[in-house]
Design a protein around this motif. Structure first.
Motif: not given
Length: 297
Positions: A121-148
């Motif tokens: 669906q060409n949505d913007q998406m990102s992934l975060y992990g909750l580990t050892e007392g913090r939120v980690e950005t595993i895969s953020g979204t950038g303005s130039v990133s395609s959905a793929r």
């Protein structure tokens, strides 16, 4: 032939290919729910139908054509520019395993399937992990990133994810979760908490701009605890161990778990928050179908 929505996680992990697994589950699911209103993942649509003379060719889903060789037109009900944020619990309890499948593996399949739907669906998406007392950005979204590109980065992040330690904190803040833009958070966890750390954080995030879906993944023994005999139990977050007569503590355990689950469900009945419970023995496709085909009442 067995339908993909009936495939168990124990079968899917044997593929050892998270992209293929997510694609199999999501594509069968996507075509299987075409007649129901779907809510939740980015762009909402009611159904696909065959292309008819007079339709604008731009409305043909060419990605779907490449896979099915059919000219299908998506009939959209609404469109949204929401950001989809996947949040994965990576505390030690996610290593809990039943019948050869860990909770983390089940979560990886579930999130890979949802991410594939977002990619289609060409949505913007990102992934975060909750580990050892913090939120980690595993895969953020950038303005130039395609959905793929976003999809591929999330797959890599999911494949590399490991679970360890505790996540016992409250009042947690993360700058990327303070946006006032319309977005959706999708949590995957066991929601087993020492105090109210999960509940407090979710309450702090809920609001009119943010729709929250929480997948609580539990094992059969965590729900039923029908063990008999002496077992050595290990806390997967603190590594504490104790030996108990399972049958002797079974009644108390089941009552405590039922009370906790009932109280948690009640506490999460707040606006813009939805709780979806799943057992690790249930097909991932079936869990997602129930989530995606919920009719608006």
């Amino acid at each position: 032939m067995q339908k993909t929505t009936g495939l168990l996680a124990s079968s899917l992990i044997k593929l050892k290919n998270l992209q293929l697994t997510g694609k199999l589950v999501s594509e069968e699911l996507m075509l299987g729910i075409h007649s129901s209103k779907r809510s939740g993942i980015g762009i909402e649509f009611e159904q696909y139908r065959h292309y008819e003379p007079g339709d604008d060719p731009k409305r043909i889903d060419w990605k779907l054509f490449a896979r099915t060789d059919k000219h299908l037109v998506r009939e959209s009900s609404t469109e949204s520019d929401r950001q989809i944020r996947f949040v994965l619990d990576l505390s030690g309890s996610m290593n809990y395993t039943e019948n050869g499948v860990s909770r983390l593996q089940y979560a990886q399949i579930l999130l890979a399937s949802l991410a594939y739907l977002c990619y289609i669906q060409n949505d913007q998406m990102s992934l975060y992990g909750l580990t050892e007392g913090r939120v980690e950005t595993i895969s953020g979204t950038g303005s130039v990133s395609s959905a793929r590109q976003a999809f591929q980065k999330i797959l890599v992040g999911l494949e590399k994810a490991t679970a360890a330690g505790a996540w016992g904190l409250s009042g947690l803040r993360h700058s990327e979760f303070q946006s006032k833009k319309k977005e959706q958070l999708i949590f995957v966890s066991d929601l087993l908490q020492t105090n109210d750390e999960w509940l407090s954080w979710i309450r702090s995030l809920a609001g009119p701009y943010r729709e929250i879906a929480i997948f609580q993944i539990l094992g059969n023994q965590e729900m039923e605890f029908d063990l008999k005999g002496f077992y050595r139990f290990k806390d997967l977050e603190s590594s504490r161990e104790m030996e108990l007569d399972a049958e002797a503590v079974g009644t108390q355990f089941r009552a405590s778990m039922q009370t906790y689950l009932t109280d948690l469900k009640t506490a999460l009945q707040i606006p813009h928050v939805r709780l979806i419970r799943a057992r690790m023995s249930e097909p991932v496709g079936m869990v997602l179908k129930a989530f995606l085909t919920r009719r608006k009442g």
